[in-house]
Scaffold this motif. Sequence first.
Motif, short mmCIF file in Angstrom:
data_model
loop_
_atom_site.label_atom_id
_atom_site.label_comp_id
_atom_site.label_asym_id
_atom_site.label_seq_id
_atom_site.Cartn_x
_atom_site.Cartn_y
_atom_site.Cartn_z
N PRO A 45 0.48 -1.08 0.32
CA PRO A 45 0.11 -0.13 -0.13
C PRO A 45 0.79 1.32 0.03
CG PRO A 45 -1.07 -1.67 1.26
CD PRO A 45 0.68 -2.29 0.68
N ASP A 46 1.84 1.06 0.49
CA ASP A 46 3.05 2.42 0.86
C ASP A 46 3.53 2.57 0.06
OD1 ASP A 46 3.99 4.42 1.78
OD2 ASP A 46 6.67 3.70 1.24
N ASP A 47 4.03 1.69 -1.45
CA ASP A 47 4.34 1.06 -2.98
C ASP A 47 3.38 2.70 -3.71
OD1 ASP A 47 6.08 -0.32 -2.22
OD2 ASP A 47 5.22 -2.10 -3.19
N MET A 48 1.79 2.52 -3.77
CA MET A 48 0.77 2.48 -4.25
C MET A 48 0.14 4.19 -3.94
SD MET A 48 -0.08 0.54 -6.18
CE MET A 48 -2.01 0.49 -7.16
N ASP A 49 0.61 4.45 -2.01
CA ASP A 49 0.33 5.71 -1.82
C ASP A 49 1.92 7.08 -2.44
OD1 ASP A 49 -1.76 5.20 -0.76
OD2 ASP A 49 -0.61 5.44 1.67
N LEU A 50 2.63 6.08 -2.08
CA LEU A 50 4.27 7.09 -2.85
C LEU A 50 4.18 7.53 -4.59
CD1 LEU A 50 6.77 8.77 -3.28
CD2 LEU A 50 7.99 6.47 -3.91
N PHE A 51 2.82 6.69 -5.57
CA PHE A 51 3.20 6.89 -6.85
C PHE A 51 1.82 7.98 -6.95
CE2 PHE A 51 4.02 2.54 -7.53
CZ PHE A 51 5.02 2.38 -8.42
N GLU A 52 -0.11 7.95 -6.10
CA GLU A 52 0.00 8.45 -6.21
C GLU A 52 -0.06 9.99 -5.54
OE1 GLU A 52 -4.22 10.45 -6.07
OE2 GLU A 52 -3.34 8.53 -6.78
N GLU A 53 1.12 10.40 -4.40
CA GLU A 53 1.32 11.63 -4.23
C GLU A 53 2.39 11.88 -5.72
OE1 GLU A 53 5.66 12.46 -1.51
OE2 GLU A 53 3.93 10.67 -0.23
N VAL A 54 3.25 11.04 -5.60
CA VAL A 54 4.39 11.85 -7.28
C VAL A 54 3.32 12.16 -8.43
CG1 VAL A 54 5.39 10.88 -9.09
CG2 VAL A 54 6.59 10.08 -6.70
N ILE A 55 1.71 11.88 -8.72
CA ILE A 55 1.40 11.82 -9.79
C ILE A 55 0.79 13.01 -9.36
CG2 ILE A 55 -1.14 11.32 -11.08
CD1 ILE A 55 0.24 8.59 -9.83
N ARG A 56 -0.01 13.21 -7.92
CA ARG A 56 -0.49 14.64 -8.21
C ARG A 56 0.01 15.87 -8.01
NH1 ARG A 56 -6.08 14.05 -5.80
NH2 ARG A 56 -6.67 12.19 -6.01
N ASP A 57 1.49 15.45 -7.70
CA ASP A 57 2.36 16.97 -7.31
C ASP A 57 2.65 17.43 -8.86
OD1 ASP A 57 4.21 18.85 -6.57
OD2 ASP A 57 5.50 17.25 -5.63
N ARG A 65 5.98 11.34 -12.68
CA ARG A 65 4.76 11.65 -12.68
C ARG A 65 3.54 10.59 -13.77
NH1 ARG A 65 1.97 16.95 -13.69
NH2 ARG A 65 -0.05 15.67 -12.83
N ILE A 66 4.57 10.60 -15.49
CA ILE A 66 4.11 9.68 -16.26
C ILE A 66 4.86 8.70 -15.95
CG2 ILE A 66 4.16 8.80 -18.28
CD1 ILE A 66 4.69 11.62 -19.03
N GLN A 67 5.88 7.99 -15.39
CA GLN A 67 6.04 6.81 -14.51
C GLN A 67 5.95 5.68 -13.71
OE1 GLN A 67 7.47 3.75 -15.88
NE2 GLN A 67 9.72 4.70 -16.32
N CYS A 68 5.01 6.92 -13.06
CA CYS A 68 4.30 7.02 -11.15
C CYS A 68 2.99 6.06 -12.40
CB CYS A 68 4.06 6.90 -10.30
SG CYS A 68 5.38 7.21 -9.86
N ALA A 69 1.85 6.99 -13.02
CA ALA A 69 0.49 6.89 -13.38
C ALA A 69 0.93 5.24 -14.67
CB ALA A 69 0.56 8.17 -14.33
N PHE A 70 1.21 5.15 -14.95
CA PHE A 70 1.78 4.23 -15.91
C PHE A 70 2.12 2.65 -15.52
CE2 PHE A 70 3.86 1.06 -18.43
CZ PHE A 70 3.33 0.19 -19.09
N THR A 71 2.72 2.68 -14.48
CA THR A 71 3.36 2.19 -13.61
C THR A 71 1.71 1.50 -12.18
OG1 THR A 71 5.94 2.15 -13.17
CG2 THR A 71 4.70 0.57 -11.93
N ARG A 72 1.31 2.18 -11.51
CA ARG A 72 0.89 1.99 -10.55
C ARG A 72 -0.73 1.67 -11.86
NH1 ARG A 72 -2.26 6.60 -7.67
NH2 ARG A 72 -3.45 6.75 -9.28
N GLY A 73 -0.93 2.23 -13.06
CA GLY A 73 -1.76 1.24 -14.02
C GLY A 73 -1.73 -0.02 -14.05
N LEU A 74 -0.73 -0.40 -14.73
CA LEU A 74 -0.25 -1.66 -14.74
C LEU A 74 -0.20 -2.81 -13.58
CD1 LEU A 74 1.35 -3.78 -17.11
CD2 LEU A 74 2.99 -3.66 -16.18
#
Length: 102
Positions: A45-57, A65-74
């Motif tokens: 869950p902390d991994d996914m929270d970090l992705f969310e934090e980066v995407i929103r910043d 941000r793109i890398q995190c959004a794509f990875t979270r999607g995958l």
Amino acid sequence: DGQWRACVDAYKQSFRKSGLDFGPRYHVVSGLCAVLRDEECPTSPDDMDLFEEVIRDEKEHAECRIQCAFTRGLLRFQASDRDAAGRDYRRAIEISRTATKK
């Protein structure tokens, strides 16, 4: 699995301690995302929270941000959450479009 989790945690620590002016910042995000996308260890869950934090910043580098959004999607796609995956993929595209207009 334990060594991969330690790797992910080290990437996260490096990312959180570095600033926007840290040259290899994207490489840290890319390494983190690659380990999780390749399913070398379970995503926390902390991994996914970090992705969310980066995407929103919006101050964060677009490529991070793109890398995190794509990875979270995958990761969501791999977990059979197709609707959420689609939202993340669309977010990655949206960030990309916005970045190319600057």
